[in-house]
Write a protein that holds these residues in place. Structure first.
Motif, mmCIF file in Angstrom:
data_model
loop_
_atom_site.group_PDB
_atom_site.id
_atom_site.type_symbol
_atom_site.label_atom_id
_atom_site.label_comp_id
_atom_site.label_asym_id
_atom_site.label_seq_id
_atom_site.Cartn_x
_atom_site.Cartn_y
_atom_site.Cartn_z
ATOM 1 N N PRO A 127 12.860 16.040 -8.690
ATOM 2 C CA PRO A 127 13.556 15.787 -7.231
ATOM 3 C C PRO A 127 13.101 14.379 -6.924
ATOM 4 C CG PRO A 127 12.040 17.644 -7.102
ATOM 5 C CD PRO A 127 12.067 17.282 -8.704
ATOM 6 N N PRO A 128 14.130 13.771 -6.160
ATOM 7 C CA PRO A 128 13.394 12.365 -5.540
ATOM 8 C C PRO A 128 12.450 12.365 -4.724
ATOM 9 C CG PRO A 128 15.278 12.930 -4.742
ATOM 10 C CD PRO A 128 15.246 14.104 -5.705
ATOM 11 N N VAL A 129 11.391 11.423 -4.682
ATOM 12 C CA VAL A 129 10.446 11.122 -3.630
ATOM 13 C C VAL A 129 10.688 9.911 -3.014
ATOM 14 C CG1 VAL A 129 7.799 10.905 -3.613
ATOM 15 C CG2 VAL A 129 8.968 12.355 -5.300
ATOM 16 N N ASP A 130 10.441 10.132 -1.606
ATOM 17 C CA ASP A 130 10.463 8.755 -1.176
ATOM 18 C C ASP A 130 9.535 7.742 -1.207
ATOM 19 O OD1 ASP A 130 11.228 6.485 0.848
ATOM 20 O OD2 ASP A 130 10.999 7.857 2.737
ATOM 21 N N LEU A 131 9.514 7.023 -2.278
ATOM 22 C CA LEU A 131 8.440 6.322 -2.854
ATOM 23 C C LEU A 131 8.154 5.349 -1.802
ATOM 24 C CD1 LEU A 131 9.355 6.073 -6.543
ATOM 25 C CD2 LEU A 131 7.413 7.403 -5.548
ATOM 26 N N ALA A 132 8.952 4.802 -1.086
ATOM 27 C CA ALA A 132 8.531 3.816 0.099
ATOM 28 C C ALA A 132 7.521 4.254 1.014
ATOM 29 C CB ALA A 132 9.836 3.534 0.856
ATOM 30 N N GLN A 133 7.451 5.494 1.060
ATOM 31 C CA GLN A 133 6.341 6.221 1.849
ATOM 32 C C GLN A 133 5.139 6.420 1.134
ATOM 33 O OE1 GLN A 133 7.066 6.712 5.128
ATOM 34 N NE2 GLN A 133 8.863 5.735 4.514
ATOM 35 N N VAL A 134 4.922 6.288 -0.001
ATOM 36 C CA VAL A 134 3.827 6.448 -0.970
ATOM 37 C C VAL A 134 2.903 5.211 -0.761
ATOM 38 C CG1 VAL A 134 2.864 6.821 -3.118
ATOM 39 C CG2 VAL A 134 4.786 7.829 -2.578
ATOM 40 N N ASP A 135 1.573 5.549 -0.351
ATOM 41 C CA ASP A 135 0.661 4.290 0.066
ATOM 42 C C ASP A 135 -0.353 4.518 -1.115
ATOM 43 O OD1 ASP A 135 -1.110 2.513 0.536
ATOM 44 O OD2 ASP A 135 -1.932 3.601 2.438
ATOM 45 N N PRO A 136 -0.360 3.416 -1.929
ATOM 46 C CA PRO A 136 -1.051 3.425 -3.268
ATOM 47 C C PRO A 136 -2.665 3.714 -2.998
ATOM 48 C CG PRO A 136 0.331 1.676 -3.454
ATOM 49 C CD PRO A 136 0.531 2.330 -2.131
ATOM 50 N N ALA A 137 -2.779 3.322 -1.671
ATOM 51 C CA ALA A 137 -4.495 3.581 -1.322
ATOM 52 C C ALA A 137 -4.707 5.029 -1.153
ATOM 53 C CB ALA A 137 -4.940 2.555 0.244
ATOM 54 N N GLU A 138 -3.763 5.702 -0.955
ATOM 55 C CA GLU A 138 -3.858 7.187 -0.819
ATOM 56 C C GLU A 138 -4.350 7.684 -2.052
ATOM 57 O OE1 GLU A 138 -0.994 9.321 1.166
ATOM 58 O OE2 GLU A 138 -0.962 7.805 2.866
ATOM 59 N N TYR A 139 -4.092 7.323 -3.281
ATOM 60 C CA TYR A 139 -4.193 7.920 -4.666
ATOM 61 C C TYR A 139 -4.936 7.138 -5.463
ATOM 62 C CZ TYR A 139 -0.111 5.664 -5.749
ATOM 63 O OH TYR A 139 1.226 4.519 -6.043
ATOM 64 N N LEU A 140 -5.279 5.946 -5.079
ATOM 65 C CA LEU A 140 -6.066 5.202 -6.094
ATOM 66 C C LEU A 140 -7.424 5.056 -5.441
ATOM 67 C CD1 LEU A 140 -3.453 2.079 -6.504
ATOM 68 C CD2 LEU A 140 -3.840 3.880 -8.129
ATOM 69 N N ASP A 141 -8.404 4.949 -6.657
ATOM 70 C CA ASP A 141 -9.743 4.735 -6.031
ATOM 71 C C ASP A 141 -9.994 3.259 -6.270
ATOM 72 O OD1 ASP A 141 -12.586 4.751 -5.755
ATOM 73 O OD2 ASP A 141 -12.996 5.896 -7.556
ATOM 74 N N LEU A 142 -9.862 2.659 -5.187
ATOM 75 C CA LEU A 142 -9.960 1.130 -5.192
ATOM 76 C C LEU A 142 -11.381 0.519 -5.203
ATOM 77 C CD1 LEU A 142 -7.066 0.401 -2.633
ATOM 78 C CD2 LEU A 142 -7.197 0.495 -5.152
ATOM 79 N N ALA A 143 -12.217 1.530 -5.007
ATOM 80 C CA ALA A 143 -13.699 1.074 -4.992
ATOM 81 C C ALA A 143 -14.177 0.479 -6.350
ATOM 82 C CB ALA A 143 -14.690 2.324 -4.825
ATOM 83 N N ASP A 144 -13.582 0.812 -7.447
ATOM 84 C CA ASP A 144 -13.754 0.652 -8.728
ATOM 85 C C ASP A 144 -13.151 -0.675 -9.041
ATOM 86 O OD1 ASP A 144 -15.961 2.393 -9.107
ATOM 87 O OD2 ASP A 144 -14.549 3.735 -10.084
#
Length: 119
Positions: free
Chosen positions: A98-115
């Protein structure tokens, strides 16, 4: 789709009428309770297969994205978020997800930006 609010059956009652419970599972998943709490779910085999397929495809999509991101990171490259969203949408569509409203996906929510390296 069902929620754990649908079709609750206490375990003692389920044991006494298992055949009927299995028959009802072809229409909708049946929740068996123990001490008033969900303990098991009886589902139609076709629905179970669909759920497993969706989970496997979702896991594969995440592996593909992670591999691609790792390769680009090794090269010191990156992709714009819009490009990643477009590829993910195309992949999900091609695999019947099913489609996901990808415009609402914030990469910061699932990426570990600390590394992440500083750019």
């Amino acid at each position: 789709m069902f929620t754990l609010k649908d079709d609750f059956t206490p375990i003692r009652e389920a044991a006494n009428r298992l055949a009927k419970l299995v028959d009802r599972a072809h229409q909708a998943p049946q929740v068996i309770t123990r001490n008033g709490r969900p303990a098991a779910v009886v589902v139609d085999p076709g629905l179970y297969d669909e759920m497993q397929r969706a989970l496997n495809l979702e896991a594969e999509s995440l592996r593909i994205l992670a591999d691609a991101a790792a390769l680009r990171a090794e090269r010191g490259e990156g992709l714009p978020v819009e490009t990643v969203r477009a590829h993910l949408h195309a992949w999900r569509t091609a695999h019947g997800l099913p489609p996901v409203d990808l415009a609402q996906v914030d990469p910061a929510e699932y990426l570990d930006l600390a590394d992440a390296p500083d750019h």
